[in-house]
Motif scaffolding. Structure first.
Motif, PDB file in Angstrom:
ATOM      1  N   ASP A 181       0.853  -1.183   0.000  1.00 35.62           N
ATOM      2  CA  ASP A 181       0.000   0.000   0.000  1.00 35.62           C
ATOM      3  C   ASP A 181       0.891   1.235   0.000  1.00 35.62           C
ATOM      4  OD1 ASP A 181      -2.235  -1.603   0.088  1.00 35.62           O
ATOM      5  OD2 ASP A 181      -2.584  -1.339   2.239  1.00 35.62           O
ATOM      6  N   THR A 182       0.630   2.145  -0.933  1.00 34.73           N
ATOM      7  CA  THR A 182       1.468   3.335  -1.056  1.00 34.73           C
ATOM      8  C   THR A 182       1.011   4.464  -0.147  1.00 34.73           C
ATOM      9  OG1 THR A 182       0.156   4.289  -2.859  1.00 34.73           O
ATOM     10  CG2 THR A 182       1.914   2.748  -3.462  1.00 34.73           C
ATOM     11  N   GLY A 183      -0.264   4.476   0.194  1.00 36.51           N
ATOM     12  CA  GLY A 183      -0.834   5.556   0.988  1.00 36.51           C
ATOM     13  C   GLY A 183      -2.322   5.637   0.715  1.00 36.51           C
ATOM     14  N   PRO A 184      -2.936   6.756   1.001  1.00 41.25           N
ATOM     15  CA  PRO A 184      -4.373   6.887   0.764  1.00 41.25           C
ATOM     16  C   PRO A 184      -4.660   7.031  -0.722  1.00 41.25           C
ATOM     17  CG  PRO A 184      -3.489   8.996   1.432  1.00 41.25           C
ATOM     18  CD  PRO A 184      -2.352   8.010   1.535  1.00 41.25           C
ATOM     19  N   ALA A 185      -5.917   6.810  -1.086  1.00 41.04           N
ATOM     20  CA  ALA A 185      -6.379   7.090  -2.445  1.00 41.04           C
ATOM     21  C   ALA A 185      -7.691   7.860  -2.330  1.00 41.04           C
ATOM     22  CB  ALA A 185      -6.502   5.816  -3.269  1.00 41.04           C
ATOM     23  N   ALA A 196       6.608   6.087  -3.089  1.00 39.09           N
ATOM     24  CA  ALA A 196       6.649   4.624  -3.071  1.00 39.09           C
ATOM     25  C   ALA A 196       7.520   4.074  -4.190  1.00 39.09           C
ATOM     26  CB  ALA A 196       5.231   4.060  -3.169  1.00 39.09           C
ATOM     27  N   MET A 197       7.478   4.711  -5.344  1.00 37.62           N
ATOM     28  CA  MET A 197       8.243   4.230  -6.490  1.00 37.62           C
ATOM     29  C   MET A 197       9.744   4.269  -6.228  1.00 37.62           C
ATOM     30  SD  MET A 197       5.925   5.896  -9.544  1.00 37.62           S
ATOM     31  CE  MET A 197       7.018   5.445 -10.880  1.00 37.62           C
ATOM     32  N   THR A 198      10.188   5.157  -5.356  1.00 37.05           N
ATOM     33  CA  THR A 198      11.618   5.233  -5.046  1.00 37.05           C
ATOM     34  C   THR A 198      12.085   4.037  -4.228  1.00 37.05           C
ATOM     35  OG1 THR A 198      11.357   6.486  -2.979  1.00 37.05           O
ATOM     36  CG2 THR A 198      11.451   7.755  -5.026  1.00 37.05           C
ATOM     37  N   PRO A 242       9.886   2.295 -12.391  1.00 34.31           N
ATOM     38  CA  PRO A 242       9.130   2.007 -13.609  1.00 34.31           C
ATOM     39  C   PRO A 242       8.865   3.267 -14.426  1.00 34.31           C
ATOM     40  CG  PRO A 242       8.132   0.962 -11.690  1.00 34.31           C
ATOM     41  CD  PRO A 242       9.137   1.937 -11.183  1.00 34.31           C
ATOM     42  N   GLU A 243       8.743   3.067 -15.721  1.00 32.69           N
ATOM     43  CA  GLU A 243       8.478   4.170 -16.634  1.00 32.69           C
ATOM     44  C   GLU A 243       6.989   4.339 -16.901  1.00 32.69           C
ATOM     45  OE1 GLU A 243      10.610   2.926 -20.045  1.00 32.69           O
ATOM     46  OE2 GLU A 243      12.590   3.096 -19.089  1.00 32.69           O
ATOM     47  N   ARG A 244       6.203   3.305 -16.583  1.00 33.33           N
ATOM     48  CA  ARG A 244       4.776   3.329 -16.893  1.00 33.33           C
ATOM     49  C   ARG A 244       3.969   2.876 -15.693  1.00 33.33           C
ATOM     50  NH1 ARG A 244       1.836  -0.480 -21.429  1.00 33.33           N
ATOM     51  NH2 ARG A 244       2.926  -2.080 -20.255  1.00 33.33           N
ATOM     52  N   ILE A 245       2.874   3.574 -15.425  1.00 33.20           N
ATOM     53  CA  ILE A 245       1.930   3.201 -14.374  1.00 33.20           C
ATOM     54  C   ILE A 245       0.604   2.869 -15.045  1.00 33.20           C
ATOM     55  CG2 ILE A 245       0.735   3.934 -12.282  1.00 33.20           C
ATOM     56  CD1 ILE A 245       2.926   6.025 -11.866  1.00 33.20           C
TER      57      ILE A 245
END
Length: 380
Positions: A203-207, A290-292, A298-301
């Motif tokens: 989980d990265t955080g809230p959405a 989170a990506m760090t 990644p280059e694409r989400i």
């Protein structure tokens, strides 16, 4: 085990009033065919009951006897979802006995990840035995408990299905899958064969949850539809930078969140539009943070879940991450169906005894299967 049809069910923590239903033909490894999908509204009296159960769960916090409302809410939602399944199958020309299983996630009312010296806990409302009797099909349910009992986070469980979707795209480490529900979670796979490759999820955080709550508190509306309120506001960059200092965001994965771990009060004192803009930007900036943490950026989400329908959030994601942001629908996936498809897929994996969670997705010590099986025609 041969490929078979399974049906998945999901209702999110944002309580949007809908039951996601999707069918999938799979052997629990390879996706062979996508079946019908629908978003079916709950009866009007279900959502307030679930909201009351969520509030009771927060007060309970896994201490003492379960709140009495859990039993009422569990029966009501199980009966409602069973009816929805039966009517769905009839509309699409399927009989219950044609299903290998129904994957019944149930309604999460409380989730507590493990911390040092304390095992995690999770509670989803859903009576699998009752659904099996009402629908006339075997039901796999309670997907998270086995992982939690063995020291895992119990979430997210979607990573192994996201990997199967990425495999169909011939995509690997250059892409990640981001699901925007009440909470945001990502899945990243290094592209190597499934028995050798690294699969990471957290989980990265809230959405949507704090944005929805903020708008509901100020306007009575259920959400910031199309991100129009946030689009009229200005991001409080100073407050955003302070929010990004939250220790969760820098913590190593695996990690997971409860729907209420990040709340609308993060925007307290701001005007409606500026608060919505700041909360929207925080969701996106938390994904960037989170990506760090991943082995490579990644280059694409590829974005799925209800949050992908918020253009302001999508613009913030592109701005804050610097990545190419694609809607799941643009790559040929069914963006609204993915979570329900996931539990159809996990039901097949459970029947085969295949793992649902992994050390780098939930923190469990070894790949862990899960789910409990309720037989439609159990022996007397």
């Amino acid at each position: 085990m041969q490929s078979g049809w399974s049906l998945g069910l999901m209702t999110g923590t944002v309580l949007d009033g809908n039951i996601d239903i999707a069918m999938l033909r799979s052997d629990g490894d390879t996706i062979d065919e996508f079946g019908p999908y629908e978003l079916v509204p709950y009866a009007q009296d279900i959502r307030p009951l679930l909201a009351e159960a969520l509030e009771a769960a927060r007060a309970w916090n896994f201490e003492g006897p379960e709140p009495a409302i859990f039993r009422r809410a569990e029966a009501a939602l199980t009966e409602a979802q069973s009816t929805a399944v039966s009517e769905f199958l009839a509309r699409h020309g399927f009989r219950p006995e044609q299903l290998s299983a129904v994957g019944f996630h149930g309604q999460t009312v409380l989730h507590r990840p493990p911390v040092a010296g304390r095992r995690g806990a999770t509670r989803q409302l859903g009576d699998g035995q009752l659904m099996a009797r009402l629908v006339g099909s075997d039901v796999v349910y309670d997907f998270r408990s086995a992982d939690v009992e063995r020291g895992g986070q119990g979430a997210p469980l979607s990573a192994v299905y996201h990997r199967a979707l990425l495999e169909r795209l011939n995509a690997g480490a250059e892409s990640l899958v981001l699901n925007l529900g009440g909470v945001a979670n990502l899945s990243w796979w290094d592209g190597e064969p499934s028995d050798q490759g690294r699969l990471i999820a957290f989980d990265t955080g809230p959405a949507n949850a704090p944005i929805d709550d903020w708008v509901r508190q100020h306007t009575g509306a259920a959400m910031d539809r199309d991100g129009l309120i946030a689009a009229r506001g200005q991001v409080d960059e100073q407050r955003l930078q302070a929010l990004l200092e939250h220790p969760y965001l820098a913590a190593p994965y695996p990690k997971s969140l409860d729907r209420f771990d990040f709340q609308a009060e993060m925007a307290a004192g701001l005007e409606l539009e500026d608060g919505a803009a700041t909360l929207t930007a925080f969701t996106a900036a938390a994904v960037a943070r989170a990506m760090t943490l991943l082995p490579q950026r990644p280059e694409r989400i590829v974005v799925c879940g209800g949050g992908r329908r918020n253009p302001t959030l999508m613009r913030e994601l592109a701005h804050r991450t610097g990545a190419e942001v694609q809607l799941a629908d643009a790559v040929g996936w069914r963006g609204d169906a993915i979570e329900a498809e996931c539990f159809a897929y996990l039901a097949m994996r459970s029947l085969r005894g295949l793992p649902l969670s992994f050390p780098l997705t939930t923190g469990v010590a070894a790949p862990q299967t899960g789910g409990r099986l309720a037989r439609a025609h159990a022996p007397a």
